[in-house]
Write an enzyme that holds these catalytic residues in place. Structure first.
Site, PDB file in Angstrom:
ATOM      1  N   GLY A 182      -0.929   2.034 -10.941  1.00 39.74           N
ATOM      2  CA  GLY A 182      -1.135   1.999 -12.384  1.00 39.74           C
ATOM      3  C   GLY A 182       0.012   1.386 -13.155  1.00 39.74           C
ATOM      4  N   SER A 208      -8.884  10.427 -12.146  1.00 39.29           N
ATOM      5  CA  SER A 208      -7.945  11.516 -11.870  1.00 39.29           C
ATOM      6  C   SER A 208      -7.138  11.867 -13.114  1.00 39.29           C
ATOM      7  CB  SER A 208      -7.011  11.102 -10.741  1.00 39.29           C
ATOM      8  OG  SER A 208      -6.413   9.864 -11.040  1.00 39.29           O
ATOM      9  N   THR A 212       2.151  12.208 -11.859  1.00 42.82           N
ATOM     10  CA  THR A 212       3.544  12.085 -12.310  1.00 42.82           C
ATOM     11  C   THR A 212       3.655  11.270 -13.602  1.00 42.82           C
ATOM     12  OG1 THR A 212       3.794  10.114 -10.963  1.00 42.82           O
ATOM     13  CG2 THR A 212       4.462  12.175  -9.960  1.00 42.82           C
ATOM     14  N   ASP A 270       4.361   3.469   0.815  1.00 43.11           N
ATOM     15  CA  ASP A 270       3.016   3.001   0.577  1.00 43.11           C
ATOM     16  C   ASP A 270       2.557   2.303   1.829  1.00 43.11           C
ATOM     17  OD1 ASP A 270       1.866   3.528  -1.924  1.00 43.11           O
ATOM     18  OD2 ASP A 270       3.445   2.343  -2.855  1.00 43.11           O
ATOM     19  N   SER A 278      -7.637   5.068   1.847  1.00 42.81           N
ATOM     20  CA  SER A 278      -7.702   6.039   0.763  1.00 42.81           C
ATOM     21  C   SER A 278      -8.658   5.565  -0.336  1.00 42.81           C
ATOM     22  CB  SER A 278      -6.289   6.238   0.204  1.00 42.81           C
ATOM     23  OG  SER A 278      -6.329   6.779  -1.087  1.00 42.81           O
TER      24      SER A 278
END
Lengths: 506, 506
Positions: A182, A208, A212, A270, A278
């Site tokens: 993002g 979602s 954080t 990552d 995922s």
């Protein structure tokens, strides 16, 4: 399995009220008969059984005699929930036998290829919480970088789909969008869903909450409507409006991924293969067939070069094809935040001003949204190839997208306008010049200290994107907060920082 | 480092008495001001500071209000010890900044080579407990298999040496022995030290206690003498007798290794590179210059094939050379246990019967000891090449080794004869034939249930090694225990097992 006399292996549960996130922990006294006879030691992996249910927990040994008596044990809250047990129940304890899935993990650690059955075993044990965080970490470390080939990523993705719930919308074509990594304020989802559903395609979107960051899409949508929908309610909304904008947390689409992501964060790695598995396992489980994926590319973004983005795109398209997903990739500019607001209500305001075609609506947010929506319109045959962006802009400008947005909100329960925070503070420029650098990470931290996302109207209103010319004393950004205390906390942090926004003299 | 207002970041310590092995844990209430203002969540890594001292701990969140008040926190015992703090002290809490060493670990995860400075950073953070078990696991998984080349193993070994204590015996040549992957009963160390010291070489040997086995060399030596020596006391013993047989636990020769081994066990992986670094860093830190290494090779041993053993040997010799250690490797038979006793006193009896040249002394134990001692005698110029074994046998037969052994024991405090357990039980053969299989793992478990190594005289006396011809009702082995309860516990486990010793009809 060893048959064994188990008379000595029973202790009585005491509720301790310990939250170790999803980790199962068992607390026993060092001198309890089970620890002595079984030779249990701190941090051993122990099987805890009540009736038909068994979990695996890490042992914490308690020396303090005032907490537990000899015949008692404690469990972390997640363990109590998983065992469906209660204070006073007798629980049986035993050593954990070697797990087959750990042989598979070791195989990967030693650099060998894994097949479908092996990934199934690993993912199965992850979902059943049989693997400790230490073991999960070894699995992740061994499958990061280029260590998973395409067949392995496909197998891993299939394993992850198989252990979760699957949604069925009763449609041949179900559209979806996703953004890799993002950018602050990149709240395109409500816009894309509104445009695409207004054009007649089915796009049931679950998002979602912030983990954080100062706001997730679900947090932003919660400012204007209800996002806590059951799958039945979602189905009704989609049936009626062609799309929804709900929180995805109540549906466990990829439970293995939820567990792995926690450990990936702790390692700050990552893994490309893990990431593809995922994202695509969640899309497949959500019942999607055609997905546009936004990959922001930039020096501080998740994907840093055009080359890496192309490589990732090819892999995602190939894996998608293997599991029956039609994937289209859009590479976008990942060099600076999108829109003006950071925080749920401020981002919702950006979204609404684009939907309402207001004059001062953020151009960058609108532009990204119509490009992404355009691709979906092309995939769904609602626009000719190459004309999707224009068609998306037409739907937006016509007011149909705004109408669809409010209709979706109403169908989810209600639509309401975002409120404005009662406490504001302007941060002004100390010099004149051009905005040359914005520290997104610290700006996000100020927004969080001001209360976002818990306090919906809290956050940052950024007035000067990169390249803006400012005079001395011009407002660079505003801090919004719901209490004076939170505002002061954000300001006291800000005082201690170097310039978050840099001005270059012209 | 971020400067930051820390007024809100202080809590008062309550002693909870929680043993999480070496893991640092911090317990806080979910609704305490620090958790709220800092956004701490369960399992976050938190810096806990008292004065000049700082540790990093994993957060456990406590919901139960009866345990902690709003202004209190708890710590696991190891954390309290490391901070040198006490109940009532005020401790400061803050987020952990990103660790440089984790960038190095990630580099390894992605398959790149690490240099000396990078290994130094990783090992430094391991010793300072800045890395969580999750992070340690990722480091181990990424450096297992063939992923460390020789230069990296050398660098890792150097890093591990640098963070520990180093012993200096004031001698040019210091001899040592090591065995890779213990065999039950393979108690050659006391024999080798006695022979080599009797021949005039310096061999200051420190050994470990049992971790998962029924006895370690230190446990066995503790049957006949005092093994808890300070480095000063060790130096005096070695000065006087040329050798010692002490417990190594009080000297932290390779603290990084002690931490890594715990995690390796949880993963059940043996990383060749880590193992070489572990063994050789300890030898170098112990001040050794010439080391003979025993590698038992066998189907159920750690090293399973001659080929793998040769490969490992070559690597060890090369790494040893780079760090200034002269290494000689002996490949031995790893197919069955050595000697007759399993358990501290029973193994001590085996050692003494070899030293005393008794007729019924176990041949296999003697043979292994003289081969290993022989190599050291050759390295030290006390025997011509190829005649070391014979010379070692001569020293043993002459009684000089026994004399040296008792002298070392006296110098360490005293010499005493092993005692015999008050409770014994004979396990007899149900048929006649030849002993064809011995389940070492289960035999060791019976010994542990009978009380070994905590109860010194407890354990197993194995009377029938592989190939022994037995008649029906002959005794196969004896279980020795110090209490009737422990004997019964061992027997109740034994009853539930399939045959531990298999007899094949002839």
């Amino acid at each position: 399995m060893e048959a064994k006399d188990t008379r000595h292996n029973v202790l009585k549960l005491v509720r301790l009220g310990i939250d170790a996130r999803n980790e199962y922990m068992v607390f026993m006294r060092k001198d309890c008969p089970v620890c002595i006879s079984e030779g249990f030691e701190a941090l051993n992996r122990i099987k805890v059984t009540k009736g038909e249910k068994t979990i695996v927990a890490s042992l914490i040994v308690w020396d303090d005699e005032s907490q537990l008596s000899h015949d008692q044990l404690g469990l972390s809250d997640a363990a109590i929930e998983a065992l469906e047990t209660k204070e006073g129940d007798l629980l049986r304890l035993s050593h954990l036998d070697a797990l087959d899935s750990m042989s598979d993990v070791r195989k990967k650690i030693y650099g060998h290829r894994l097949n479908q059955a092996e990934f199934d075993r690993i993912i199965g044990d992850i979902v059943n919480r049989n693997l400790s965080n230490i073991q999960l970490s070894a699995f992740l470390a061994s499958s990061t970088g280029n260590s998973l080939n395409q067949d392995e990523v496909i197998a891993l993705t299939r394993s992850m789909i198989n252990v979760g719930f699957k949604l069925d919308w009763g449609k041949d074509k179900v559209y979806d969008k996703h953004c890799i990594g993002g950018l602050p304020g990149n709240r395109t989802t409500p816009l894309v869903v509104s445009i695409v559903a207004a054009a007649g395609l089915t796009i049931p979107k679950t998002s979602s909450r912030a983990i954080t960051s100062p706001a997730g899409t679900a947090d932003t949508m919660e400012v204007v409507t209800n996002v806590n929908l059951t799958t039945g309610q979602m189905k009704n909304v989609v049936e009626q409006e062609g799309g929804c904008l709900a929180w995805g947390g109540s549906v466990q689409l990829s439970p293995a991924d939820d567990i792995l992501i926690r450990v990936e964060k702790a390692l700050d790695i990552d893994s490309e293969g893990q990431m593809i598995a995922s994202v695509l396992s969640k899309k497949a489980a959500a019942g999607s067939t055609d997905v546009v994926i936004d990959i922001p590319v930039g020096a501080t973004a998740k994907v840093r070069s055009q080359e890496a983005a192309v490589h990732l795109s090819e892999k995602m398209v190939a894996v998608g094809k293997a599991i029956g997903l039609n994937i289209d990739i859009v590479l976008t500019d990942g060099s600076q935040p999108v829109g003006r607001g950071i925080g749920p209500a401020l981002e919702a305001k950006d979204v609404l001003s684009v939907l309402r075609n207001e004059n001062n609506a953020p151009d960058d947010l609108r532009e990204r949204a119509i490009i992404l929506a355009g691709r979906l319109l092309e995939m769904g045959g609602k626009a000719a190839e190459g004309s999707g962006t224009l068609e998306a802009l037409r739907v937006l400008k016509s007011g149909a997208a705004y109408k669809k947005f409010t209709a979706i909100c109403e169908a989810q329960g209600f639509f309401r306008e975002p409120e404005v925070a009662p406490h504001k503070h302007r941060i002004r420029s100390a010099a004149s010049g051009v905005v040359s650098e914005i520290d997104n990470r610290r700006l996000a931290k100020v927004a969080k200290l001001a209360g976002a996302p818990g306090a919906m109207t809290a956050g940052i209103l950024l007035l000067t994107p990169l390249g803006t010319h400012v005079e001395e004393n011009d407002t660079l950004f505003e801090i919004h907060a719901e209490s004076q205390g939170e505002l002061e906390y954000a300001l006291s942090y800000l005082d201690a920082q170097k310039q978050i926004i840099k001005i270059k003299a012209t």
